[in-house]
Scaffold this motif. Structure first.
Motif, PDB file in Angstrom:
ATOM      1  N   GLY A  11     -35.810 -23.167  25.097  1.00 58.58           N
ATOM      2  CA  GLY A  11     -36.435 -24.388  25.598  1.00 58.58           C
ATOM      3  C   GLY A  11     -37.330 -24.103  26.786  1.00 58.58           C
ATOM      4  O   GLY A  11     -38.291 -24.835  27.025  1.00 58.58           O
ATOM      5  N   ILE A  23     -40.256 -22.260  28.864  1.00 64.57           N
ATOM      6  CA  ILE A  23     -41.522 -21.670  28.449  1.00 64.57           C
ATOM      7  C   ILE A  23     -41.411 -20.139  28.383  1.00 64.57           C
ATOM      8  O   ILE A  23     -41.944 -19.505  27.460  1.00 64.57           O
ATOM      9  CB  ILE A  23     -42.645 -22.123  29.419  1.00 64.57           C
ATOM     10  N   PHE A  44     -46.633 -20.572  24.358  1.00 72.97           N
ATOM     11  CA  PHE A  44     -45.270 -21.094  24.313  1.00 72.97           C
ATOM     12  C   PHE A  44     -45.090 -22.110  23.191  1.00 72.97           C
ATOM     13  O   PHE A  44     -43.998 -22.642  23.001  1.00 72.97           O
ATOM     14  CB  PHE A  44     -44.894 -21.735  25.662  1.00 72.97           C
ATOM     15  N   THR A  72     -44.615 -23.749  19.448  1.00 74.62           N
ATOM     16  CA  THR A  72     -43.688 -23.293  18.409  1.00 74.62           C
ATOM     17  C   THR A  72     -44.350 -23.290  17.032  1.00 74.62           C
ATOM     18  O   THR A  72     -45.357 -23.962  16.818  1.00 74.62           O
ATOM     19  CB  THR A  72     -42.448 -24.199  18.354  1.00 74.62           C
ATOM     20  N   ASP A  73     -43.771 -22.539  16.115  1.00 65.57           N
ATOM     21  CA  ASP A  73     -44.143 -22.547  14.690  1.00 65.57           C
ATOM     22  C   ASP A  73     -45.589 -22.130  14.443  1.00 65.57           C
ATOM     23  O   ASP A  73     -46.170 -22.479  13.423  1.00 65.57           O
ATOM     24  CB  ASP A  73     -43.931 -23.951  14.087  1.00 65.57           C
ATOM     25  N   THR A 104     -47.222 -19.693  11.415  1.00 61.81           N
ATOM     26  CA  THR A 104     -47.603 -20.189  10.089  1.00 61.81           C
ATOM     27  C   THR A 104     -49.126 -20.222   9.913  1.00 61.81           C
ATOM     28  O   THR A 104     -49.609 -20.313   8.789  1.00 61.81           O
ATOM     29  CB  THR A 104     -47.096 -21.639   9.899  1.00 61.81           C
ATOM     30  N   SER A 132     -59.556 -27.751  25.496  1.00 62.36           N
ATOM     31  CA  SER A 132     -58.178 -28.231  25.553  1.00 62.36           C
ATOM     32  C   SER A 132     -57.290 -27.429  24.623  1.00 62.36           C
ATOM     33  O   SER A 132     -57.577 -27.288  23.431  1.00 62.36           O
ATOM     34  CB  SER A 132     -58.141 -29.700  25.118  1.00 62.36           C
ATOM     35  N   GLY A 153     -54.395 -28.367  23.607  1.00 61.49           N
ATOM     36  CA  GLY A 153     -53.838 -29.310  22.635  1.00 61.49           C
ATOM     37  C   GLY A 153     -54.760 -29.484  21.447  1.00 61.49           C
ATOM     38  O   GLY A 153     -54.328 -29.480  20.291  1.00 61.49           O
ATOM     39  N   LEU A 154     -56.044 -29.611  21.721  1.00 61.86           N
ATOM     40  CA  LEU A 154     -56.992 -29.777  20.622  1.00 61.86           C
ATOM     41  C   LEU A 154     -57.141 -28.484  19.821  1.00 61.86           C
ATOM     42  O   LEU A 154     -57.349 -28.516  18.603  1.00 61.86           O
ATOM     43  CB  LEU A 154     -58.349 -30.269  21.112  1.00 61.86           C
ATOM     44  N   TYR A 178     -54.740 -26.462  19.116  1.00 58.65           N
ATOM     45  CA  TYR A 178     -53.646 -26.474  18.140  1.00 58.65           C
ATOM     46  C   TYR A 178     -53.874 -27.528  17.068  1.00 58.65           C
ATOM     47  O   TYR A 178     -53.556 -27.304  15.895  1.00 58.65           O
ATOM     48  CB  TYR A 178     -52.301 -26.702  18.837  1.00 58.65           C
ATOM     49  N   ALA A 179     -54.400 -28.682  17.475  1.00 60.97           N
ATOM     50  CA  ALA A 179     -54.687 -29.732  16.479  1.00 60.97           C
ATOM     51  C   ALA A 179     -55.612 -29.176  15.387  1.00 60.97           C
ATOM     52  O   ALA A 179     -55.414 -29.453  14.200  1.00 60.97           O
ATOM     53  CB  ALA A 179     -55.325 -30.946  17.157  1.00 60.97           C
TER      54      ALA A 179
END
Lengths: 460, 460
Positions: A20, A22, A142, A144-145, A148, A160, A162-163, A165-166
């Motif tokens: 859990g 980082i 950090f 997850t998954d 793949t 970003s 986040g973007l 990964y999106a």
């Protein structure tokens, strides 16, 4: 930069044995890498994932180029100083609380950059979720998954994390791969320019796709895009005023949307309006010959999708030229009484001769790019055999869109992709990808081939 | 109309035992139906798919409401006349060569309509690929592999059969279902109005999505959309001049794009710009409570996608209201030092308290619609347990978007869908679906709740 993105060995600073945290998630990801990985933590003993803890990066006995910093913000400048001493040339800084967090954070970021300059360390971040290179099983993050996400030839460079990964997960969902995925975060000393220049030289990368929220050095970004050989596409966010939310994010001011749009147009970069379009445009550019012009030949087996595609292409500024008389004669010979033999060519429904029609249109001298739509029909399949070798022969992009049951078409469309034809499962997505090819062709045209009304940089 | 879309027995006129022929493909599809199926062909003997050939529809000994006409255009009027004699109330006409094919075709279509009027037969087509109702395993079409399309609660009514399949297969690809899929074709006597009215009364249908290329009776279509209880969304194709290609298709003139856009706005119908958006908007409307207003509360676990979503929502005219002080206090109590507690609420990354934050925003009196973005994080999953019952409690749409490995999130997002939360795997697709909900709320607002600048019909 190659210390950062192509390291021989990796240190995880702030590594932890507690799931859990980082420092645990980063260790779990990075041990998939085929090279030495050292967990660094002065207050830990024993081992994690079968690697012995080391007390400091300066104490590592081995070859390390990259440090993943999983420690809180206030400690980071000292860690980077030690990285410099240990001759570690690249570091990823996950922590937030720097430039994006007001004057005190900016002061901390200034100290960090000073330490990096002193020690010659390329910094990804701070305030990033890191990067990954699937081909090398290098997951410097950090999140997850992420193992793949398949390897491919499109490099994702996003302001970003986040973007980033999106986009990367959309690629995975669609069976498309990435050569690398990078979240730049605060861009303390590695920004768009450095990343674009690095991936331009990366043999695995055939296109670079950018997510841009705003940068202090717009001109530098644009000049880099123009200078590099690899095609670049940009998704420029911030048309609307999203207020202080954006500023609180990566410390960048949005609000210069129109300036960036105009700049990208002038410097040869197609722009798109969503993460999905960005991925699709990057995929089409990475897997096709560069188009010589904006003239699209459309071949469809169903009129409705063909009309939707034509409508969208025209709205995006594509030209649908007349086919030569020769092509029209060939098409009418293949399919006497064909529904519509102009451009678009509409065969009325899928049929065994469909591939021959596509071949004829692709060979038409008026056509620079081909867009094909054909619903899947069992017992007939796709014209893969007829189209084999065609892309190389005509040296033009051929984009194929279809609809059909997922189980069946996933496999059959992969065969088209294997012969150099990018594929899409919605008519408008294919039209958008072709629109990016059209933009690329217009914005990178030789001066004497410039289409009226298009602005081109003087030093093109 | 229920003879057409909800028959007890079916005749296939022009049935054939030769694979590849339309009369064979239609037989193969229609025998999956749980009711009697009769192959009709005066020049065939023996049986096909274990059903004995009958020489004419008037010779069928049994209950038949629907005839699938797999015969060439010139024969069709006589077949419809016989259908009238045999008391068959519905017919699907696959053949082209009618109104879309010039004066002679129009004459044939006129004869056809006369025969249908005389015999009281509802005609789907001509020039259509038919319809399907997955729940009833009713596949009244010659298209292949269509039994993979799952049953759901969105009715697809498309002017083009090809586009109807393009949408239905996108639904299948995404694991979404349809209550019915209809390609109208030439709309000889069953058009948008008749289809919309029928599916408005269909208990399986919770939203109706339209593909419109143009129609002679725009006002009738608009008034029907306004009159029915079921929400309707429209994809209006033809912004650009696609010339005589469109006319050659379903005999309709495009070119009234702006008029339709304005009309849909006035008559309460959200409009979208692609087949994917159409499906997404229909899915969101079908599986959510109707929104009371255009005010969107955004909750995100990652700033980048949150900014992209906010940008797109604002461009589409959504309002992001301030949250009440009470909500802000609750959010800050749940997550002290939260990254951004205004609207959007940004939690910085996924965390166990994420569901509580969504709950607080959903209960905010300033919020009419909730849009959530959270990248999937292993070991944490989605806040399904926290959100169970919330949609019913607050009676507002909650839309959830995420990114993650397909294998994992397909299953986990299905759990969110099961508790009334539509899900999407790209940030902008979720924003577009919510934009359709915003349009719906604005365009169907009570007069005293009308947002400034929005036009509403006088008889709303």
């Amino acid at each position: 930069m190659s210390d950062l993105f192509n390291p021989d060995g990796i240190a995880v600073v702030g590594a932890s044995a507690t799931p859990g945290k980082i420092g645990y998630e980063a260790m779990q990801n990075v041990i998939e890498f085929d090279g030495p990985v050292y967990p660094v933590n002065p207050s830990a003993s024993g081992s994690v994932f079968d690697r012995e803890f080391v007390s400091a990066v300066t104490e590592i006995d081995g070859d390390v180029d990259l440090a993943l910093c999983c420690v809180p913000a206030p400690v980071v400048p000292d860690v980077i100083e030690e990285c410099g001493e240990a001759d570690i040339g690249g570091a990823v800084i996950f922590a937030g609380g720097f430039g994006e967090a007001g004057p005190e954070g900016q002061e901390l970021q200034d100290r960090l950059v000073d330490a990096a300059t002193e020690g010659d360390v390329a910094l990804l971040g701070p305030n990033t979720s890191g990067f990954l290179v699937p081909e090398e099983q290098l997951y410097a993050t950090f999140a997850t998954d992420i193992d793949t996400i398949p390897s491919g030839n499109v490099a994702v460079v996003a302001q970003s994390g986040g973007l980033a990964y999106a986009i990367a997960f959309q690629a995975e969902n669609e069976g498309v791969g990435v050569s690398a995925m990078v979240g730049l975060g605060n861009r303390a000393n590695v920004g768009f320019e450095e990343a674009i220049e690095y991936f331009d030289t990366d043999p695995k990368t055939d296109s670079i796709i950018l997510h841009v929220e705003g940068t202090d050095d717009g001109r530098g970004l644009l000049e880099t895009c123009q200078r590099v050989e690899t095609p670049v596409v940009a998704y420029n966010v911030g048309e609307q005023d999203v207020g202080d939310f954006a500023e609180s994010h990566t410390g960048a001011l949005t609000g210069e949307y129109e300036l960036y749009e105009a700049g990208f147009a002038q410097y040869g970069v197609p722009t798109v309006r969503s993460s999905t379009e960005l991925l699709d445009a990057g995929t089409a550019l990475a897997s096709s010959p560069r188009p010589d012009g904006p003239n699209v030949g459309v071949v469809t087996a169903q009129a409705g999708p063909g009309i939707a595609i034509t409508d969208r292409l025209k709205a995006a500024g594509a030209t649908l030229p007349s086919l030569t008389e020769e092509t029209q004669e060939i098409v009418e010979e293949i399919l006497p009484g064909i529904t519509f033999s102009a451009n678009p060519v509409d065969t009325g429904r899928p049929m065994p001769e469909f591939g021959e029609v596509v071949d004829a249109v692709a060979r038409d001298e008026n056509v620079d790019i081909v867009l094909v739509y054909e619903l899947y029909e069992g017992g007939l399949g796709y014209p893969t055999d007829d189209l084999e070798g065609l892309v190389d022969d005509v040296d033009k992009p051929i984009v194929f869109a279809s609809g059909g049951p997922r189980e069946i078409i996933t496999e059959e469309l992969a065969e088209l992709e294997a012969i150099g034809i990018p594929t899409f499962t919605a008519p408008e997505r294919a039209a958008d990808a072709v629109s990016a090819l059209v933009q690329y062709a217009k914005r990178n045209a030789e001066p004497d081939a410039v289409v009226a009304g298009e602005e081109v940089s003087a030093d093109d």
